[in-house]
Design a protein around this motif. Structure first.
Motif, PDB file in Angstrom:
ATOM      1  N   GLN A  99       0.822  -1.196   0.000  1.00 47.16           N
ATOM      2  CA  GLN A  99       0.000   0.000   0.000  1.00 47.16           C
ATOM      3  C   GLN A  99       0.866   1.260   0.000  1.00 47.16           C
ATOM      4  N   ARG A 100       2.012   1.210   0.633  1.00 45.15           N
ATOM      5  CA  ARG A 100       2.930   2.352   0.602  1.00 45.15           C
ATOM      6  C   ARG A 100       3.445   2.606  -0.823  1.00 45.15           C
ATOM      7  N   VAL A 101       3.719   1.518  -1.544  1.00 45.53           N
ATOM      8  CA  VAL A 101       4.122   1.669  -2.954  1.00 45.53           C
ATOM      9  C   VAL A 101       2.998   2.328  -3.743  1.00 45.53           C
ATOM     10  N   ALA A 102       1.763   1.860  -3.495  1.00 42.65           N
ATOM     11  CA  ALA A 102       0.607   2.412  -4.200  1.00 42.65           C
ATOM     12  C   ALA A 102       0.428   3.902  -3.877  1.00 42.65           C
ATOM     13  N   ILE A 103       0.694   4.281  -2.627  1.00 39.74           N
ATOM     14  CA  ILE A 103       0.591   5.698  -2.236  1.00 39.74           C
ATOM     15  C   ILE A 103       1.675   6.514  -2.934  1.00 39.74           C
ATOM     16  N   ALA A 104       2.909   5.991  -2.952  1.00 44.19           N
ATOM     17  CA  ALA A 104       3.998   6.694  -3.640  1.00 44.19           C
ATOM     18  C   ALA A 104       3.662   6.879  -5.118  1.00 44.19           C
ATOM     19  N   ARG A 105       3.114   5.838  -5.735  1.00 46.75           N
ATOM     20  CA  ARG A 105       2.735   5.925  -7.156  1.00 46.75           C
ATOM     21  C   ARG A 105       1.648   6.982  -7.358  1.00 46.75           C
ATOM     22  N   ALA A 106       0.678   7.025  -6.434  1.00 51.49           N
ATOM     23  CA  ALA A 106      -0.417   7.989  -6.548  1.00 51.49           C
ATOM     24  C   ALA A 106       0.069   9.434  -6.400  1.00 51.49           C
ATOM     25  N   LEU A 107       1.219   9.609  -5.729  1.00 54.29           N
ATOM     26  CA  LEU A 107       1.761  10.956  -5.497  1.00 54.29           C
ATOM     27  C   LEU A 107       2.746  11.401  -6.589  1.00 54.29           C
ATOM     28  N   ALA A 108       3.000  10.525  -7.551  1.00 59.66           N
ATOM     29  CA  ALA A 108       4.068  10.771  -8.521  1.00 59.66           C
ATOM     30  C   ALA A 108       3.874  12.049  -9.323  1.00 59.66           C
ATOM     31  N   ASN A 109       2.635  12.389  -9.652  1.00 58.04           N
ATOM     32  CA  ASN A 109       2.370  13.564 -10.476  1.00 58.04           C
ATOM     33  C   ASN A 109       1.972  14.791  -9.653  1.00 58.04           C
ATOM     34  N   ASP A 110       2.385  14.796  -8.379  1.00 56.71           N
ATOM     35  CA  ASP A 110       2.141  15.935  -7.482  1.00 56.71           C
ATOM     36  C   ASP A 110       0.666  16.318  -7.406  1.00 56.71           C
ATOM     37  N   PRO A 111      -0.200  15.370  -7.075  1.00 62.82           N
ATOM     38  CA  PRO A 111      -1.631  15.685  -7.026  1.00 62.82           C
ATOM     39  C   PRO A 111      -1.953  16.619  -5.868  1.00 62.82           C
ATOM     40  N   LYS A 112      -3.043  17.357  -6.031  1.00 66.18           N
ATOM     41  CA  LYS A 112      -3.553  18.176  -4.935  1.00 66.18           C
ATOM     42  C   LYS A 112      -4.526  17.384  -4.076  1.00 66.18           C
ATOM     43  N   ILE A 113      -5.057  16.319  -4.657  1.00 66.56           N
ATOM     44  CA  ILE A 113      -6.105  15.521  -4.012  1.00 66.56           C
ATOM     45  C   ILE A 113      -5.699  14.055  -4.061  1.00 66.56           C
ATOM     46  N   LEU A 114      -5.905  13.342  -2.963  1.00 68.96           N
ATOM     47  CA  LEU A 114      -5.678  11.898  -2.921  1.00 68.96           C
ATOM     48  C   LEU A 114      -6.967  11.224  -2.494  1.00 68.96           C
ATOM     49  N   ILE A 115      -7.472  10.330  -3.342  1.00 62.02           N
ATOM     50  CA  ILE A 115      -8.685   9.570  -3.031  1.00 62.02           C
ATOM     51  C   ILE A 115      -8.290   8.181  -2.558  1.00 62.02           C
ATOM     52  N   SER A 116      -8.768   7.806  -1.401  1.00 60.45           N
ATOM     53  CA  SER A 116      -8.491   6.494  -0.814  1.00 60.45           C
ATOM     54  C   SER A 116      -9.790   5.697  -0.784  1.00 60.45           C
ATOM     55  N   ASP A 117      -9.886   4.690  -1.653  1.00 63.70           N
ATOM     56  CA  ASP A 117     -11.104   3.889  -1.777  1.00 63.70           C
ATOM     57  C   ASP A 117     -10.931   2.576  -1.015  1.00 63.70           C
ATOM     58  N   GLU A 118     -11.365   2.573   0.257  1.00 61.98           N
ATOM     59  CA  GLU A 118     -11.250   1.391   1.127  1.00 61.98           C
ATOM     60  C   GLU A 118      -9.806   0.881   1.164  1.00 61.98           C
ATOM     61  N   SER A 119      -8.843   1.801   1.184  1.00 65.97           N
ATOM     62  CA  SER A 119      -7.438   1.418   1.004  1.00 65.97           C
ATOM     63  C   SER A 119      -6.851   0.620   2.166  1.00 65.97           C
ATOM     64  N   THR A 120      -7.530   0.594   3.303  1.00 64.25           N
ATOM     65  CA  THR A 120      -7.004  -0.178   4.443  1.00 64.25           C
ATOM     66  C   THR A 120      -7.825  -1.427   4.735  1.00 64.25           C
ATOM     67  N   SER A 121      -8.835  -1.707   3.922  1.00 63.42           N
ATOM     68  CA  SER A 121      -9.747  -2.818   4.221  1.00 63.42           C
ATOM     69  C   SER A 121      -9.060  -4.178   4.204  1.00 63.42           C
ATOM     70  N   ALA A 122      -7.977  -4.311   3.426  1.00 61.65           N
ATOM     71  CA  ALA A 122      -7.295  -5.600   3.328  1.00 61.65           C
ATOM     72  C   ALA A 122      -6.137  -5.726   4.322  1.00 61.65           C
ATOM     73  N   LEU A 123      -6.003  -4.736   5.213  1.00 63.62           N
ATOM     74  CA  LEU A 123      -4.863  -4.709   6.125  1.00 63.62           C
ATOM     75  C   LEU A 123      -5.269  -5.051   7.551  1.00 63.62           C
ATOM     76  N   ASP A 124      -4.322  -5.582   8.317  1.00 64.78           N
ATOM     77  CA  ASP A 124      -4.584  -5.873   9.727  1.00 64.78           C
ATOM     78  C   ASP A 124      -4.627  -4.561  10.511  1.00 64.78           C
ATOM     79  N   PRO A 125      -5.180  -4.573  11.741  1.00 65.68           N
ATOM     80  CA  PRO A 125      -5.368  -3.328  12.496  1.00 65.68           C
ATOM     81  C   PRO A 125      -4.092  -2.521  12.722  1.00 65.68           C
ATOM     82  N   LYS A 126      -2.985  -3.188  13.031  1.00 63.32           N
ATOM     83  CA  LYS A 126      -1.732  -2.464  13.275  1.00 63.32           C
ATOM     84  C   LYS A 126      -1.259  -1.759  12.006  1.00 63.32           C
TER      85      LYS A 126
END
Length: 351
Positions: free
Chosen positions: A155-182
């Motif tokens: 998910q960190r790779v996916a976030i870095a990729r999403a930031l590559a073009n210097d966006p002003k807005i980041l949309i997170s669509d259930e981005s933590t649903s597949a992750l454990d609580p920690k």
């Protein structure tokens, strides 16, 4: 008054399946300010993902207006040309539940892929990829493939990729649903950090009010395609109006689980004629006063606290308490509690 960075006005989104019309989004208006971490919460099928995809016109509305960064993306009179829309979409990054990484490319290559249409030189692209991987804490994993990474690292790779073009807005669509609580907490902390460091506006789509509570400053609640409640996280948690919102908050605070256990206790099963099992919700200065001590002194009503929870939302204490109140003047004590700006619900007794 500054203009919102995202303005959705009276959005309708409908689909036609065979002879049936499905109204996925019904007359929804939302304004999101620059720098917000804005949560859109609802169960599956509520229409939240469909609504948010209208922001960058991955989903074309049936009616309404979409305005981003002061520019109209869509209305009945304006529809951006394909080239202009592609350019504007670079201002909006997206991350998803299942990461969507290319398995045959390393973390570095996955992030670099987002820069394939950039005007940067090869050297500048490589430098930017390194900076992004450092920003998300993955410099040491740059040459690992997705199969060699944990869910949180992907998910960190996916976030870095999403930031590559210097966006002003980041949309997170259930981005933590597949992750454990920690790991979820770590990713949420990263998003908060990016929000502060980059001035990034984050739109969180989720079915978990706990995530909204942990990271968002505003929240919209959707049900059956409609927006049913909207406000600051403090407003929504301290005074939820709609039954669905109340259910979400009960789950987030653990009150439902607590009630199951509380109702098994002998003190609850054997309430006397002058006993009340009550649920108290309070916010702000009401949380600062020794209220239960005061009602004991004034009304000789004793308090047996069975559950209590207090949190700080937007620098304001917000709390819940389940308590057995006992005494001849319990009704007067309850009136005094309500007069102190505490919400009172009688769960058992006095009926």
């Amino acid at each position: 008054m500054r203009e919102p960075i995202i303005q959705l006005d009276h959005i309708d989104i409908s689909f036609h399946q065979k002879k049936r019309k499905i109204e996925a989004v019904k007359d929804v208006s939302v304004a999101i300010n620059q720098g917000d971490i804005y949560g859109i919460v609802g169960y599956s099928g509520a229409g939240k993902s469909t609504l948010v995809r209208a922001i960058n016109l991955l989903q074309i509305p049936t009616a309404g207006r979409v305005k981003v960064s002061g520019q109209t993306f869509f209305d009945r009179k304006v529809n951006l040309k394909a080239g202009d829309l592609r350019q504007k979409r670079r201002e909006i990054g997206m991350i998803f539940q299942h990461f969507n990484l290319m398995t045959q490319k390393t973390a570095r290559q996955n992030v670099a892929f987002a820069l394939r249409h950039s005007d940067l030189s090869k050297e500048a692209k490589a430098e930017k990829v390194d900076e992004l991987l450092e920003l998300v804490g993955l410099s040491e994993r740059a040459d690992n493939y997705p199969a060699q990474l944990s869910g949180g690292q992907k998910q960190r790779v996916a976030i870095a990729r999403a930031l590559a073009n210097d966006p002003k807005i980041l949309i997170s669509d259930e981005s933590t649903s597949a992750l454990d609580p920690k790991t979820t907490k770590q990713i949420l902390a990263l998003l908060q950090d990016l929000n502060k460091k980059l001035g990034l506006t984050v739109v969180m789509i989720t079915h978990e009010m706990q995530i909204v509570k942990d990271i968002c400053n505003r929240v919209a609640v959707m049900q059956n395609g409609s927006l049913i409640e909207e406000g600051t996280v403090l407003e929504i948690f301290s005074n939820p109006r709609e039954p669905l919102t109340q259910d979400f908050i009960k789950t987030a605070t653990g009150i439902d689980d607590a009630l199951v256990k509380i109702n098994r206790q002998d003190v609850v099963k054997r309430l006397g004629a002058n006993d009340r099992l009550v649920f108290l919700r309070y916010a702000g200065t009401a949380a600062d006063e020794p209220l239960l001590n005061a009602i004991y002194r004034q009304y000789e009503v004793s308090s047996n606290i069975l559950y209590a929870n207090i949190e700080i939302l937007d620098d304001t204490p917000v709390g819940e308490m389940i308590v057995v109140l006992s005494g001849q003047q319990v009704s007067s004590a309850l009136s005094a509690i309500e007069a102190a700006d505490v919400s009172v619900s009688i769960l058992k007794g006095g009926q």
